[in-house]
Design an enzyme around this catalytic site. Structure first.
Site, mmCIF file in Angstrom:
data_model
loop_
_atom_site.group_PDB
_atom_site.id
_atom_site.type_symbol
_atom_site.label_atom_id
_atom_site.label_comp_id
_atom_site.label_asym_id
_atom_site.label_seq_id
_atom_site.Cartn_x
_atom_site.Cartn_y
_atom_site.Cartn_z
ATOM 1 N N ARG A 102 0.809 -1.212 0.000
ATOM 2 C CA ARG A 102 0.000 0.000 0.000
ATOM 3 C C ARG A 102 0.850 1.272 0.000
ATOM 4 O O ARG A 102 0.654 2.160 -0.846
ATOM 5 C CB ARG A 102 -0.912 0.037 1.242
ATOM 6 C CG ARG A 102 -2.157 -0.766 1.138
ATOM 7 C CD ARG A 102 -2.520 -1.310 2.496
ATOM 8 N NE ARG A 102 -1.519 -2.289 2.861
ATOM 9 C CZ ARG A 102 -1.636 -3.591 2.548
ATOM 10 N NH1 ARG A 102 -2.699 -4.025 1.984
ATOM 11 N NH2 ARG A 102 -0.669 -4.443 2.829
ATOM 12 N N THR A 103 1.783 1.392 0.942
ATOM 13 C CA THR A 103 2.502 2.655 1.129
ATOM 14 C C THR A 103 3.356 2.981 -0.093
ATOM 15 O O THR A 103 3.356 4.116 -0.578
ATOM 16 C CB THR A 103 3.385 2.574 2.397
ATOM 17 O OG1 THR A 103 2.582 2.065 3.458
ATOM 18 C CG2 THR A 103 3.934 3.920 2.771
ATOM 19 N N LYS A 153 24.773 -5.939 -1.370
ATOM 20 C CA LYS A 153 26.224 -6.241 -1.408
ATOM 21 C C LYS A 153 26.939 -5.582 -0.241
ATOM 22 O O LYS A 153 28.161 -5.576 -0.174
ATOM 23 C CB LYS A 153 26.841 -5.713 -2.708
ATOM 24 C CG LYS A 153 26.250 -6.299 -3.970
ATOM 25 C CD LYS A 153 26.894 -5.602 -5.188
ATOM 26 C CE LYS A 153 26.081 -5.802 -6.443
ATOM 27 N NZ LYS A 153 26.432 -4.844 -7.489
ATOM 28 N N ARG A 164 11.254 3.841 3.800
ATOM 29 C CA ARG A 164 10.812 2.829 4.782
ATOM 30 C C ARG A 164 12.026 2.001 5.177
ATOM 31 O O ARG A 164 12.828 1.609 4.325
ATOM 32 C CB ARG A 164 9.740 1.919 4.192
ATOM 33 C CG ARG A 164 9.460 0.733 5.106
ATOM 34 C CD ARG A 164 8.242 -0.035 4.730
ATOM 35 N NE ARG A 164 7.035 0.720 5.026
ATOM 36 C CZ ARG A 164 5.814 0.187 5.027
ATOM 37 N NH1 ARG A 164 5.647 -1.088 4.752
ATOM 38 N NH2 ARG A 164 4.764 0.927 5.312
ATOM 39 N N HIS A 204 4.786 5.755 11.659
ATOM 40 C CA HIS A 204 4.328 5.635 10.265
ATOM 41 C C HIS A 204 3.383 6.833 10.047
ATOM 42 O O HIS A 204 2.162 6.702 10.047
ATOM 43 C CB HIS A 204 3.591 4.302 10.098
ATOM 44 C CG HIS A 204 3.299 3.900 8.683
ATOM 45 N ND1 HIS A 204 3.412 4.767 7.606
ATOM 46 C CD2 HIS A 204 2.877 2.718 8.171
ATOM 47 C CE1 HIS A 204 3.087 4.109 6.499
ATOM 48 N NE2 HIS A 204 2.756 2.875 6.808
HETATM 49 N N1 CP Z 1 -0.316 0.018 5.874
HETATM 50 C C1 CP Z 1 0.888 -0.283 5.364
HETATM 51 O O1 CP Z 1 1.892 0.316 5.733
HETATM 52 O O2 CP Z 1 0.869 -1.275 4.425
HETATM 53 P P1 CP Z 1 2.143 -1.720 3.575
HETATM 54 O O3 CP Z 1 3.102 -2.394 4.523
HETATM 55 O O4 CP Z 1 1.618 -2.658 2.530
HETATM 56 O O5 CP Z 1 2.756 -0.495 2.985
#
Ligand code: CP
Length: 308
Positions: free
Chosen positions: A58-59, A86, A108, A136
């Protein structure tokens, strides 16, 4: 108006005005996204790299779509298929990418604090797309946008955050945001998944009985059990977790009122949430995903247009 911060590292750093500005800008972008032509030129000539050291559906896709809808140039980096595999360090990787004239970094990482470390060493604006068990922020912003869209308010709204609080960056960002916006918060789940500091640090309610939590709240934000972050078992089995803490249609129908069901995804169906709830009439889970694009467009736009 502009944001008080040049990075979006966490909700902890945002003011209430910042949050309101992002949410109101997201409303405008949501309106743009309903049009036949969904693209605007706002970030033309801005180059953004999506730097993902941890899996995401999603993100990552939501950020990429938001960037493309704003006409930015987009680079995608997945650690597993890069020279990070590496042994190249995070800082070397990012400095190499920035030397190609990249303006913003969406990141991320499985290590809590990785984007904060980067922010001290590079000139580009950074958006945290989830760091370890820390924060998040764009998930909390899209959650707030979706709650407000559905119920009409955040102030005074009763929100129960249910499940694996201990390992959840979504929980922490939601707690920061909802506290700043005047909502009432409860965390609920097994005692082993609720950190002891949470009541002292935030002064929020804790409930170990899921039915009581659901009876109290207007909105239940149900979290994924994060088995990958548990070094040792924190409950007996997934089946028993579902029996004691899972949410199903029968449980919802036993309440004396209707509540809104949210989940950041990915869902462990049949564990924290049964399919008859995840796909049922009270669920706004796919609305959350839809709203994520507008919210991320707002965050990108406001950071890119901030005067130094
Ligand atoms: N909600 C969320 O962070 O989903 P993803 O890990 O798929 O990005």
């Amino acid at each position: 108006m502009e944001l008080s911060t040049r990075h979006l590292l966490g909700i902890k750093d945002l003011t209430k005005d910042d949050i309101n500005l992002i949410l109101s800008t997201a409303e405008q972008f949501k309106e743009v996204l309903q049009r036949p032509v969904k693209k605007v030129p706002s970030l033309r000539d801005v180059t953004i790299v999506n730097l993902f050291y941890e899996n995401s559906t999603r993100t990552r896709m939501s950020f990429e779509l938001a960037e493309r809808r704003l006409s930015a140039d987009v680079l995608n980096f997945a650690a597993s298929s890069s020279s990070a595999a590496k042994g190249e360090t995070l800082l070397d990787t990012v400095n190499n990418i920035l030397s190609m004239k990249v303006d913003m970094v969406v990141m991320r990482h499985s290590a809590s604090g990785a984007p904060h470390f980067l922010a001290k060493h590079i000139p580009a604006a950074i958006i945290n797309a989830g760091d370890g068990i820390n924060e998040h922020p764009t998930q909390a912003l899209l959650d707030a946008f979706s709650m407000r869209e559905k119920t009409g308010r955040l102030e005074g709204l009763k929100v129960a955050i249910i499940g694996d609080i201990m390992h959840s960056r979504v929980a922490l960002s939601n707690i920061y945001l909802l506290t700043k916006m005047g909502a009432e918060i409860m965390v609920a789940g097994p005692p082993t998944l609720i950190p002891k500091y949470i009541t002292d640090a935030f002064g929020i309610r804790v409930e170990y009985n899921i039915k009581k939590a659901l009876e109290w709240c207007d909105v239940a934000n149900v979290l994924r059990i994060q088995l990958e972050r548990q070094n040792q078992p924190l409950f007996s089995s997934l089946r028993e977790y579902n029996i004691a803490y899972g949410i199903n249609r029968r449980l919802l129908e036993s309440l004396k009122k209707e509540i809104v069901i949210m989940h950041p995804g990915p869902i462990n169906r049949g564990v924290e949430l049964d399919s008859d709830v995840a796909d049922g009439p009270f669920s706004i889970i796919l609305n959350q995903v839809e709203n994520g694009v507008a919210v991320r467009m707002a965050a990108l736009y406001l950071l890119a247009n901030r005067q130094e």
